[in-house]
Design a protein around this motif. Structure first.
Motif, PDB file in Angstrom:
ATOM      1  N   GLY A 120      15.048 -13.401   6.333  1.00 36.12           N
ATOM      2  CA  GLY A 120      14.741 -12.744   7.727  1.00 36.12           C
ATOM      3  C   GLY A 120      13.545 -13.350   8.305  1.00 36.12           C
ATOM      4  N   ASN A 175      15.675  -5.590   5.509  1.00 32.34           N
ATOM      5  CA  ASN A 175      16.191  -5.960   6.921  1.00 32.34           C
ATOM      6  C   ASN A 175      15.603  -5.260   8.019  1.00 32.34           C
ATOM      7  N   LEU A 207      19.129 -10.457  13.238  1.00 30.51           N
ATOM      8  CA  LEU A 207      18.512  -9.622  12.269  1.00 30.51           C
ATOM      9  C   LEU A 207      19.105  -8.374  12.199  1.00 30.51           C
ATOM     10  N   ALA A 223      22.091  -8.603  10.143  1.00 32.70           N
ATOM     11  CA  ALA A 223      21.580  -8.650   8.635  1.00 32.70           C
ATOM     12  C   ALA A 223      21.265  -7.100   8.259  1.00 32.70           C
TER      13      ALA A 223
END
Length: 494
Positions: free
Chosen positions: A28, A167, A303, A306
């Motif tokens: 991340g 996340n 992101l 994710a």
């Protein structure tokens, strides 16, 4: 009702700790430009280059050292935790793990150089080594046999919750300029505090208490998780009988597990966690934003990808909890393995045909979406099979006399393999290109064949009767003999 209230509270208190490591995980923060600018400017320069090999943008030994240092520390801690757990109990080891988690989160959030980042990661690694050794054993020793699989797969369920929370945190923190990465890393202190407080509120396991001669506390702990009106004497006698067998052959647990009669236990302690990492889950769990950027998504979109994967992981963990005690361990292993092979081969084909060998071609959006979809299916199949079952199997197969040592070996192998793969994955992706996914697919095929041939079904088998499962196996039966109860069992509970 009493059972649900006490045991479920205990499980939730323990499993919240799994979210600690997911907050601020490298997959991340390494997608955050502010973090890269502070610590890894070379990666940013490669990202800005007009011509670049998509596979090699993140190939940095310092960056992978930041990621993998946690697992090296966890490996050392897990080996020490086997002896510590036997001496002080599962609860105390989880308390120590919570303290290490909190310290690591604080150091990482305050980091001003690479050295502080790595020290903080190592403290988190010590926490992982201690808690990953103690928690699956705690679950296996506390849960009733008919529900043991569901409660032990809760380990992966709460890992999925932590993964999704991390996340979402990373996605939000990426929008805070300059210090968003500190928030992402520092928020690990919140679940760390919950771990510590939660561990204070749960009893130790009956097996651990009897091993240390605390019989009345063991009876009270068993009554607490079974309910105040439950007749726990028969179960306590079974636990004491298993402890008696261990004491009648007392010698060093690590030395014992190397003996012929523990050959299947040692093989599974090594093979199952090693195979879990060789599924290629390391690509998904820690480098999914990197993978999605390689596949053509921007940093924010990566992101968000994710986040989607985190939600899929959580849903698949719920599937595993609902099915593991109904259908057994082997069917889930086999179904998950077959789906993962197909997904990895498909991802390799798409990336090979779109990005090419040189990694300089742009991937069309529809193919990037296909990679995301296939990655989600892969993640779901892992989430109902090798993800949770890697914690279930080692937690339930070991006899009590080698249980702490066996779990310590299992966790050490898992963390050791994770260390090697996190240290090498980005370089491997740069060198192997799309063939990286073929490499992992081949390992999944080997793992699936191994389960078919060598892993017996353990659904619904009490821990104290597990020896009979191995004694009846076509191959392991030549090594294992069912041990007779110790003659001094009554003395252990009177």
């Amino acid at each position: 009702m009493q059972f649900c209230r006490d045991v479920c509270f205990s499980l939730i208190s323990m499993h919240v700790r799994t979210s600690v490591i997911m907050f601020g995980r490298p997959g991340g923060v390494t997608a955050m430009e502010s973090f890269l600018e502070e610590f890894f400017p070379g990666v940013l320069r490669r990202m800005a280059a007009a011509r670049r090999d998509q596979y090699c943008v993140y190939d940095s030994h310092v960056l992978t050292a930041f990621t993998s240092s946690l697992y090296l520390a966890g490996l050392v801690a897990s080996l020490a935790a086997g002896r510590v757990t036997r001496a002080v109990g599962r609860q105390a080891v989880m308390l120590a793990g919570g303290a290490f988690f909190f310290a690591g989160a604080a150091v990482n959030a305050a980091a001003v150089n690479i050295a502080m980042l790595i020290v903080g990661r190592m403290l988190l690694g010590f926490g992982i080594g201690f808690t990953n050794q103690a928690a699956p054993v705690y679950l296996a020793e506390t849960a009733p046999a008919k529900w043991r699989g569901a409660f032990t797969t809760g380990f992966q369920l709460f890992l999925g919750i932590g993964n999704l929370a991390a996340n979402l945190t990373n996605y939000g923190a990426a929008r805070i300029p300059r210090w968003g990465w500190r928030l992402s890393l520092g928020l690990a202190a919140v679940p760390a505090a919950v771990i510590f407080v939660g561990a204070l509120l749960i009893p130790d396991t009956p097996s651990s208490l009897i091993v240390r001669g605390r019989v009345e506390q063991a009876r009270a702990a068993l009554r607490r998780v079974r309910g105040p009106k439950a007749d726990v004497d028969a179960e306590l006698e079974d636990v004491a009988r298993a402890v008696g067998v261990a004491r009648s052959n007392e010698q060093g647990a690590f030395r014992r597990i190397l003996g012929r009669e523990y050959r299947p236990h040692l093989v599974m302690a090594v093979a199952v966690p090693l195979f879990q990492q060789l599924t290629g889950v390391i690509v998904i769990a820690f480098f999914s934003p990197v993978l999605f950027q390689t596949a053509g998504f921007g940093s924010n979109a990566a992101l968000m990808g994710a986040v989607i994967l985190g939600a899929v992981n959580l849903g698949s963990a719920l599937v595993s909890v609902a099915t593991v005690d109904r259908y057994g361990r082997r069917p889930l292993f086999l179904a998950g393995g077959l789906v993962m092979i197909m997904c990895q081969v498909a991802v390799a084909w798409i990336m090979g045909s779109q990005i090419g060998r040189d990694g300089e071609s742009a991937m069309a959006r529809k193919y990037s979406v296909a990679v995301l979809a296939l990655t989600c299916v892969f993640s779901a199949s892992f989430g109902w099979s090798w993800g949770p079952l890697t914690w279930v199997i080692p937690g339930e197969i070991f006899p009590v006399e080698v249980r702490s040592a066996g779990q310590g070996i299992s966790v050490a192998v898992n963390l050791g393999a994770t260390f090697v793969l996190t240290q090498t994955f980005l370089s491997m992706l740069c060198s192997f290109k799309y063939a990286t996914f073929i490499y992992y697919a081949a390992w999944v095929a080997v793992m699936t064949a191994f389960v078919v041939a060598f892993l017996p079904e353990t659904k619904g088998v009490p821990l104290e009767a597990m020896g009979a499962v191995w004694a009846r196996h076509w191959y392991w039966g030549r090594f294992v003999k069912v041990q007779q109860p110790a003659k001094n069992t009554d003395a252990l509970i009177n």
